[in-house]
Design an enzyme around this catalytic site. Structure first.
Site, PDB file in Angstrom:
ATOM      1  N   GLY A  21     -11.262  -5.363 138.025  1.00  0.00           N
ATOM      2  CA  GLY A  21     -11.182  -6.631 138.736  1.00  0.00           C
ATOM      3  C   GLY A  21      -9.916  -7.424 138.472  1.00  0.00           C
ATOM      4  N   HIS A 118      -5.080  -2.914 149.603  1.00  0.00           N
ATOM      5  CA  HIS A 118      -4.986  -1.458 149.538  1.00  0.00           C
ATOM      6  C   HIS A 118      -3.637  -1.095 148.905  1.00  0.00           C
ATOM      7  CE1 HIS A 118      -5.901   2.646 150.647  1.00  0.00           C
ATOM      8  NE2 HIS A 118      -4.650   2.766 151.052  1.00  0.00           N
TER       9      HIS A 118
HETATM   10  C1  GAR Z   1      -6.228  -1.847 143.101  1.00  0.00           C
HETATM   11  O1  GAR Z   1      -5.037  -1.112 142.944  1.00  0.00           O
HETATM   12  C2  GAR Z   1      -6.617  -1.894 144.562  1.00  0.00           C
HETATM   13  O2  GAR Z   1      -5.523  -1.985 145.431  1.00  0.00           O
HETATM   14  C3  GAR Z   1      -7.307  -0.568 144.718  1.00  0.00           C
HETATM   15  O3  GAR Z   1      -8.069  -0.411 143.548  1.00  0.00           O
HETATM   16  C4  GAR Z   1      -7.415  -1.103 142.479  1.00  0.00           C
HETATM   17  C5  GAR Z   1      -8.411  -2.033 141.853  1.00  0.00           C
HETATM   18  O4  GAR Z   1      -7.886  -2.625 140.706  1.00  0.00           O
HETATM   19  N1  GAR Z   1      -8.129  -0.551 145.891  1.00  0.00           N
HETATM   20  C6  GAR Z   1      -8.356   0.526 146.622  1.00  0.00           C
HETATM   21  O5  GAR Z   1      -7.897   1.611 146.355  1.00  0.00           O
HETATM   22  C7  GAR Z   1      -9.230   0.293 147.827  1.00  0.00           C
HETATM   23  N2  GAR Z   1      -9.233   1.442 148.667  1.00  0.00           N
HETATM   24  P1  GAR Z   1      -8.534  -3.949 140.128  1.00  0.00           P
HETATM   25  O6  GAR Z   1     -10.031  -3.678 139.964  1.00  0.00           O
HETATM   26  O7  GAR Z   1      -7.864  -4.109 138.777  1.00  0.00           O
HETATM   27  O8  GAR Z   1      -8.258  -5.072 141.059  1.00  0.00           O
END
Ligand code: GAR
Length: 204
Positions: A21, A118
């Site tokens: 998150g 994304h």
């Molecule tokens: C982030 O890099 C986001 O862009 C990616 O997951 C990660 C979550 O990190 N999202 C995707 O790949 C959606 N298809 P976080 O939990 O530290 O924000």
């Protein structure tokens, strides 16, 4: 921590996560002062998502709807998610590392007010393994995109992008780390504009 109550006229934002998150934390941290929105819920499909504990520790309402309890029944999972969301009356939904594909029915309920981040320069590399795919393609730059969520995966109107160079010796991990820093700048900047009704594209 920031609560909807300190700015009653603010747009109400629910944030959906599946993991650490870090984007959710950046969004929450941004929604203070004269920001036109406030967080009203952090929800996850994984009760063990570390971001949920962080949100609760910072005084935010949280909800955990474990998708595994619903097996293959995606509509039942989404009905439970929808019920948890509606209890918080969100006006805007931010997907922030939320790793469940949503059905067209669910998307329709929030269309025009659901954002996603994304980790690629869409329309390049929708789906998973974006950084590895950018490296394998020999791209000179990578980045991230905030877009409106539509029924087609990672294909909704683009609200903003931030770019980083691909450096010699980059691995998927080093590139992901460099992109993530930009995600934490881009998503709050786009949300601040979006909450005011500004859907013009932002390029950082
Ligand atoms: C982030 O890099 C986001 O862009 C990616 O997951 C990660 C979550 O990190 N999202 C995707 O790949 C959606 N298809 P976080 O939990 O530290 O924000």
């Amino acid at each position: 921590m920031t609560q909807a109550a300190d700015r009653p006229q603010a747009r109400r934002v629910a944030i959906l996560i599946s993991g650490g998150g870090s984007n959710m934390k950046a969004l929450v941290a941004s929604m203070t002062g004269d920001h036109p929105a406030r967080p009203v819920l952090v929800a996850s499909n994984d009760p063990a998502a570390p971001g949920l504990a962080w949100a609760a520790a910072h005084g935010l309402p949280t909800a955990a709807i474990d998708h595994r309890r619903f097996g293959q029944d995606r509509p039942a999972f989404e009905a439970a998610l929808h019920a948890a969301l509606e209890a918080a009356r969100p006006e805007i939904l931010c997907l922030a590392g939320f790793m469940r594909i949503l059905t067209p029915d669910f998307v329709r309920r929030y269309q025009g007010r659901m954002l996603n981040i994304h980790p690629s320069l869409l329309p390049r590399y929708p789906g998973l393994h974006t950084h590895q795919r950018a490296l394998e393609a020999g791209d000179a730059e990578a980045g991230c995109t905030v877009h409106e969520v539509t029924a087609e995966l990672d294909a909704g109107p683009i609200l903003g992008q931030a770019r980083v160079p691909v450096l010699p010796g980059d691995t998927a991990d080093t590139l992901a780390a460099r992109v993530l820093i930009q995600e934490h700048r881009l998503y709050p900047a786009v949300l601040r504009r979006f909450a005011r009704g500004d859907r013009r594209r932002l390029d950082l």
